[in-house]
Design a protein around this motif. Structure first.
Motif, PDB file in Angstrom:
ATOM      1  N   ALA A  17      -4.086  16.313   8.568  1.00  0.00           N
ATOM      2  CA  ALA A  17      -4.334  15.316   9.607  1.00  0.00           C
ATOM      3  C   ALA A  17      -3.107  15.145  10.491  1.00  0.00           C
ATOM      4  O   ALA A  17      -1.977  15.218  10.013  1.00  0.00           O
ATOM      5  CB  ALA A  17      -4.711  13.983   8.967  1.00  0.00           C
ATOM      6  N   GLU A  37       0.606  10.182   3.226  1.00  0.00           N
ATOM      7  CA  GLU A  37       1.128  11.500   2.880  1.00  0.00           C
ATOM      8  C   GLU A  37       0.000  12.438   2.482  1.00  0.00           C
ATOM      9  O   GLU A  37      -0.003  13.615   2.833  1.00  0.00           O
ATOM     10  CB  GLU A  37       2.154  11.377   1.749  1.00  0.00           C
ATOM     11  N   ALA A  38      -0.958  11.901   1.741  1.00  0.00           N
ATOM     12  CA  ALA A  38      -2.102  12.721   1.346  1.00  0.00           C
ATOM     13  C   ALA A  38      -2.831  13.208   2.594  1.00  0.00           C
ATOM     14  O   ALA A  38      -3.186  14.386   2.704  1.00  0.00           O
ATOM     15  CB  ALA A  38      -3.044  11.919   0.453  1.00  0.00           C
ATOM     16  N   ALA A  39      -3.041  12.308   3.551  1.00  0.00           N
ATOM     17  CA  ALA A  39      -3.752  12.679   4.772  1.00  0.00           C
ATOM     18  C   ALA A  39      -3.008  13.784   5.508  1.00  0.00           C
ATOM     19  O   ALA A  39      -3.614  14.765   5.944  1.00  0.00           O
ATOM     20  CB  ALA A  39      -3.922  11.455   5.670  1.00  0.00           C
ATOM     21  N   ILE A  40      -1.689  13.633   5.611  1.00  0.00           N
ATOM     22  CA  ILE A  40      -0.916  14.634   6.347  1.00  0.00           C
ATOM     23  C   ILE A  40      -0.965  15.977   5.626  1.00  0.00           C
ATOM     24  O   ILE A  40      -1.141  17.021   6.244  1.00  0.00           O
ATOM     25  CB  ILE A  40       0.532  14.137   6.524  1.00  0.00           C
ATOM     26  N   SER A  41      -0.861  15.942   4.305  1.00  0.00           N
ATOM     27  CA  SER A  41      -0.895  17.209   3.581  1.00  0.00           C
ATOM     28  C   SER A  41      -2.270  17.870   3.687  1.00  0.00           C
ATOM     29  O   SER A  41      -2.412  19.064   3.478  1.00  0.00           O
ATOM     30  CB  SER A  41      -0.500  17.021   2.115  1.00  0.00           C
ATOM     31  N   LEU A  42      -3.296  17.078   4.029  1.00  0.00           N
ATOM     32  CA  LEU A  42      -4.633  17.660   4.213  1.00  0.00           C
ATOM     33  C   LEU A  42      -4.833  18.132   5.655  1.00  0.00           C
ATOM     34  O   LEU A  42      -5.937  18.518   6.032  1.00  0.00           O
ATOM     35  CB  LEU A  42      -5.712  16.633   3.848  1.00  0.00           C
ATOM     36  N   ASP A  45      -6.119   2.405  -7.019  1.00  0.00           N
ATOM     37  CA  ASP A  45      -5.792   3.543  -7.871  1.00  0.00           C
ATOM     38  C   ASP A  45      -4.299   3.818  -8.005  1.00  0.00           C
ATOM     39  O   ASP A  45      -3.897   4.942  -8.179  1.00  0.00           O
ATOM     40  CB  ASP A  45      -6.520   4.795  -7.371  1.00  0.00           C
ATOM     41  N   HIS A  46      -3.476   2.813  -7.856  1.00  0.00           N
ATOM     42  CA  HIS A  46      -2.076   3.055  -8.218  1.00  0.00           C
ATOM     43  C   HIS A  46      -1.365   1.756  -8.445  1.00  0.00           C
ATOM     44  O   HIS A  46      -1.936   0.699  -8.221  1.00  0.00           O
ATOM     45  CB  HIS A  46      -1.350   3.866  -7.166  1.00  0.00           C
ATOM     46  N   GLN A  84       0.810  -1.211   0.000  1.00  0.00           N
ATOM     47  CA  GLN A  84       0.000   0.000   0.000  1.00  0.00           C
ATOM     48  C   GLN A  84       0.845   1.264   0.000  1.00  0.00           C
ATOM     49  O   GLN A  84       0.369   2.318  -0.404  1.00  0.00           O
ATOM     50  CB  GLN A  84      -0.932  -0.010   1.213  1.00  0.00           C
ATOM     51  N   ARG A  99      -7.651   6.939  10.768  1.00  0.00           N
ATOM     52  CA  ARG A  99      -8.599   7.167   9.679  1.00  0.00           C
ATOM     53  C   ARG A  99      -8.131   6.590   8.345  1.00  0.00           C
ATOM     54  O   ARG A  99      -8.941   6.322   7.464  1.00  0.00           O
ATOM     55  CB  ARG A  99      -8.839   8.664   9.498  1.00  0.00           C
ATOM     56  N   VAL A 100      -6.819   6.441   8.171  1.00  0.00           N
ATOM     57  CA  VAL A 100      -6.329   5.990   6.865  1.00  0.00           C
ATOM     58  C   VAL A 100      -5.628   4.636   6.954  1.00  0.00           C
ATOM     59  O   VAL A 100      -6.018   3.680   6.290  1.00  0.00           O
ATOM     60  CB  VAL A 100      -5.379   7.045   6.245  1.00  0.00           C
ATOM     61  N   GLN A 117       1.608   6.579   0.265  1.00  0.00           N
ATOM     62  CA  GLN A 117       0.940   7.675  -0.446  1.00  0.00           C
ATOM     63  C   GLN A 117      -0.295   8.211   0.255  1.00  0.00           C
ATOM     64  O   GLN A 117      -0.472   9.417   0.373  1.00  0.00           O
ATOM     65  CB  GLN A 117       0.527   7.170  -1.820  1.00  0.00           C
ATOM     66  N   GLU A 118      -1.157   7.287   0.693  1.00  0.00           N
ATOM     67  CA  GLU A 118      -2.390   7.763   1.312  1.00  0.00           C
ATOM     68  C   GLU A 118      -2.095   8.483   2.616  1.00  0.00           C
ATOM     69  O   GLU A 118      -2.752   9.462   2.958  1.00  0.00           O
ATOM     70  CB  GLU A 118      -3.360   6.590   1.542  1.00  0.00           C
ATOM     71  N   ASN A 154      -7.243   0.556   6.166  1.00  0.00           N
ATOM     72  CA  ASN A 154      -6.648  -0.133   5.026  1.00  0.00           C
ATOM     73  C   ASN A 154      -6.063  -1.490   5.396  1.00  0.00           C
ATOM     74  O   ASN A 154      -5.881  -2.346   4.533  1.00  0.00           O
ATOM     75  CB  ASN A 154      -5.550   0.727   4.401  1.00  0.00           C
TER      76      ASN A 154
END
Ligand SMILES: Nc1ncnc2c1ncn2[C@@H]1O[C@H](COP(=O)(O)OP(=O)(O)OP(=O)(O)O)[C@@H](O)[C@H]1O
Ligand SMILES: [Mg+2]
Lengths: 320, 349
Positions: A220, A213-218, A319-320, A207, A228-229, A210-211, A233
């Motif tokens: 979180a 990192e996305a969460a942190i950049s949002l 999605d990747h 996995q 939550r992420v 990436q997810e 998963n």
């Protein structure tokens, strides 16, 4: 769509799309096909051997399984109920039996909880970070699998026994580890450590980060990201690891036998009690306890099958 | 908001992924970061977003030291190269995520969050997909959801890492125009990574060309195309014919034969002559300084593309040129060529 070539990533998917004998060039599956839950490759696709060969192979496998797996199970239950259900229940109601059941549940609860926490931490560290000594850590996690359980138990005796490394200090402070619950729990934790970590590492590695990192950049926080992420998963993989860990924790014999001291009504777990009762010719009582362990195994098997299906579904198109 | 990157160095082991990068992005600008694979584009974006840390240098967002803050405190919208949507959440929850994880003190109530998500999904024109999971979306849809999710936190700046990289040419083109009009609508300072030059030239106000961890040139699309600063930029942007030449005392020679062009101040020594394919003038044999035989002609649209084998010099040099359709070329024909516009750069090695 150009995305399709990159979508088939997991081993499960590759397996499911493996070209069959009569279809050498399989077109990429359409989006609709991928969205549909799959139940696995149809057995028809695997018919490559001539009939008689197939028949012999299947018969061999079934016979083998019957003799070595089903037969013992049947014997366990038959022996347990050989003197009727009353005797069976009475055997389970014995104080010694009850104490063993309680101890087993307690030790399983402790070791599963601790291994859950440390297993997730270890898997997280290995899957999501790069550091020196990572390979060594992975090897270390596997150690309990490669060492005989009896040796694992002996290690604790050497550490905590009267003549052991910490022995004098422990005695001076009146702390009992060996021949008591802590020792049994420690030995069990050691033997069952790999299950959670092992079932998570490949999943988390696949996995990636990436997810997260996305969460942190949002915005979180670390904990929010984990709960939550990351956790959603890996939840099926985690349950899978916990299940196997629990089954092993309750069934562990060798390591526990070395550190337990076999104090009746105190430090005997269910597997230990089965052996003791058997050696004392109390066959019904012995097999009654054994039947509980066998049932645990059966339940584990069913839940494991369900979880494996969920895990496979979790690896549906991504999605990747 | 402005972004300022000063002397950033980022090393992976002994390898410098970013080597003294300096960059300033103005308020409301849509800047394209263009470069070949491995040139450090993603690394630069990740450093600005706080997902990676430089070994040296400064990052200022709106004049403020960004390196003092973690990624979760920078309010930077990041659209990842591979979308990175949360696979276990619906499209709606994906977009709502940034609003739901806000500290309790400033978190909006559920109704406000719902309204905001709806608004964003309308903006990316995908409100009808809100109950789907990422795996049930097409690549272009995922990309737009990833963008909506990044916009939900009202980012101070927006970083897009090859947002259309995995899409087919037609969808790319649509999304490209859509992104430009979206940008002119919301006007957030944005950096947009791509290795597709056409995309960069079409979408951005300014283009930054990177290679091997260094910035080769910063300029408007017109500037980098018409006045490339280095040999790399000339070769990377637009198709160029590259010929090895010798410059000595103001004259330019190819394989010993003088070319009838000025050195334009190029230093003496081994050099490279860059000519755009359409800047090579074709004339009857004997009229120009280069001569060659047409090997093959393909015609499409308003141009014909000819493969010409240059004569003279050692070995055979084959170049591709674009000529207008008004004079039909024939395979086997001998033509002469004369660079109309050209650049000479010193040979690197
Ligand atoms: N975590 C890492 N460890 C080691 N090397 C890395 C790491 N991340 C990136 N690199 C190296 O740094 C260089 C720049 O990588 P980067 O991802 O920034 O390239 P890019 O310009 O985004 O390329 P692409 O167009 O392929 O996405 C590459 O050579 C890459 O191999
Ligand atoms: Mg990249």
């Amino acid at each position: 769509m150009s995305t399709q070539s990159s979508v088939v990533t997991s081993a499960t998917e590759l397996r499911a799309y493996a070209p069959t004998a009569d279809l050498t060039v399989s077109p990429p599956p359409s989006r609709i096909e991928r969205a549909r839950p799959r139940t696995g490759t149809s057995p028809d696709n695997l018919r490559t051997e001539p009939g008689p060969v197939r028949f012999i192979i299947i018969t061999l496998a079934v016979t083998f399984l019957s003799v070595f797996v089903v037969l013992p199970l049947v014997v366990v239950f038959a022996s347990a109920f050989s003197k009727g259900i009353g005797t069976y229940l009475a055997a389970l109601g014995e104080p010694e039996a009850l104490s063993a059941i309680k101890l087993t549940l307690l030790v399983a609860a402790i070791s599963v909880t601790l291994n859950l926490v440390f297993g997730v931490i270890a898997a997280w560290a290995i899957a999501k970070f790069d550091f020196t000594g990572k390979t060594f850590l992975i090897t270390l996690i596997d150690l309990p699998f490669s060492v005989s359980p009896v040796i694992s138990g002996l290690v604790f005796v050497l550490l905590f026994g009267a003549q052991g490394f910490f022995g004098t200090w422990l005695q001076a402070h009146d702390i009992h580890i060996l021949f008591a619950v802590p020792g049994i729990a420690l030995a069990t934790i050691f033997v069952t450590f790999p299950f959670v970590a092992r079932s998570l590492i490949p999943l988390m590695q696949e996995q990636g980060t990436q997810e997260e990192e996305a969460a942190i950049s949002l915005g979180a926080s670390g904990l929010q990201t984990f709960f939550r992420v990351t956790l959603p998963n890996i939840k099926w993989g985690l349950l899978y690891g916990v299940l196997l860990c629990n089954a092993r924790a309750m069934g562990e014999f060798g390591a526990v036998s070395v550190v337990s001291g076999h104090i009746r009504g105190e430090t005997n777990t269910m597997p230990l009690l089965v052996e003791i009762l058997y050696n004392e010719y109390q066959f019904v009582a012995s097999f009654a306890i054994a039947s509980l362990l066998a049932m645990l195994a059966l339940i584990t098997l069913v839940v494991k099958t369900v979880l494996e299906r969920r895990l496979d579904e979790g690896q549906e198109p991504r999605d990747h | 908001m402005t972004i300022e990157v000063k002397n950033i160095v980022k090393k992976f082991g002994s390898f410098a992924a970013l080597d003294n990068v300096d960059l300033k992005v103005d308020q409301g600008e849509l800047l394209a970061l263009l470069g070949p694979s491995g040139s450090g584009k993603t690394t630069l974006l990740r450093i600005i977003a706080g997902l990676d840390w430089p070994d040296a240098g400064e990052v200022l967002i709106d004049g403020e030291n960004a390196l003092a803050r973690g990624a979760s405190e920078r309010h930077v919208g990041f659209v990842f190269q591979h979308y990175a949507l949360f696979r276990h959440m619906t499209v709606f929850e994906n977009v709502a995520f940034g609003l739901r994880v806000q500290p309790r003190a400033i978190r909006k109530d559920e109704a406000t969050i719902r309204a905001r998500v709806k608004e964003l999904l309308d903006l990316v024109q995908l409100d009808w997909l809100s109950d789907r999971y990422p795996s049930q979306l097409s690549g272009g849809q995922r990309q737009r959801i990833a963008l909506a999710r990044a916009l939900a936190i009202e980012p101070r700046i927006l970083l897009l890492d090859e947002p259309f990289g995995a899409l087919d040419a037609k969808v790319r083109k649509e999304l490209r125009q859509w992104l430009r009009s979206l940008h002119s609508e919301i006007h957030v300072t944005s950096i947009f990574v791509t290795h597709d030059q056409e995309e960069a030239l079409e979408v951005a106000n300014r283009v930054v060309v990177m290679d091997k961890g260094r910035i080769e040139q910063i300029g408007t699309p017109g500037e980098v195309y018409d006045h490339p600063a280095t040999a790399f930029v000339h070769g990377f942007i637009g198709e160029s014919i590259v010929l090895p030449v010798d410059v000595s005392g103001g004259s330019v020679r190819l394989g010993g034969r003088p070319l009838n062009i000025a050195a334009n101040g190029a230093a003496s020594g081994a050099s490279k002559l860059f000519v755009r394919r359409h800047d090579m003038q074709i004339g009857p044999a004997g009229s120009g300084s280069l001569e060659g035989a047409v090997r093959h002609v393909r015609s499409f649209g308003p141009i014909q593309r000819a493969e010409v084998a240059l004569s003279g010099g050692e070995g055979k040099t084959i170049i591709e040129i674009d000529a207008p359709r008004d004079r039909e070329l024939q395979a086997g024909e001998i033509v002469s060529l004369q660079p109309r516009r050209y650049r000479i750069f010193a040979a690197q090695d």
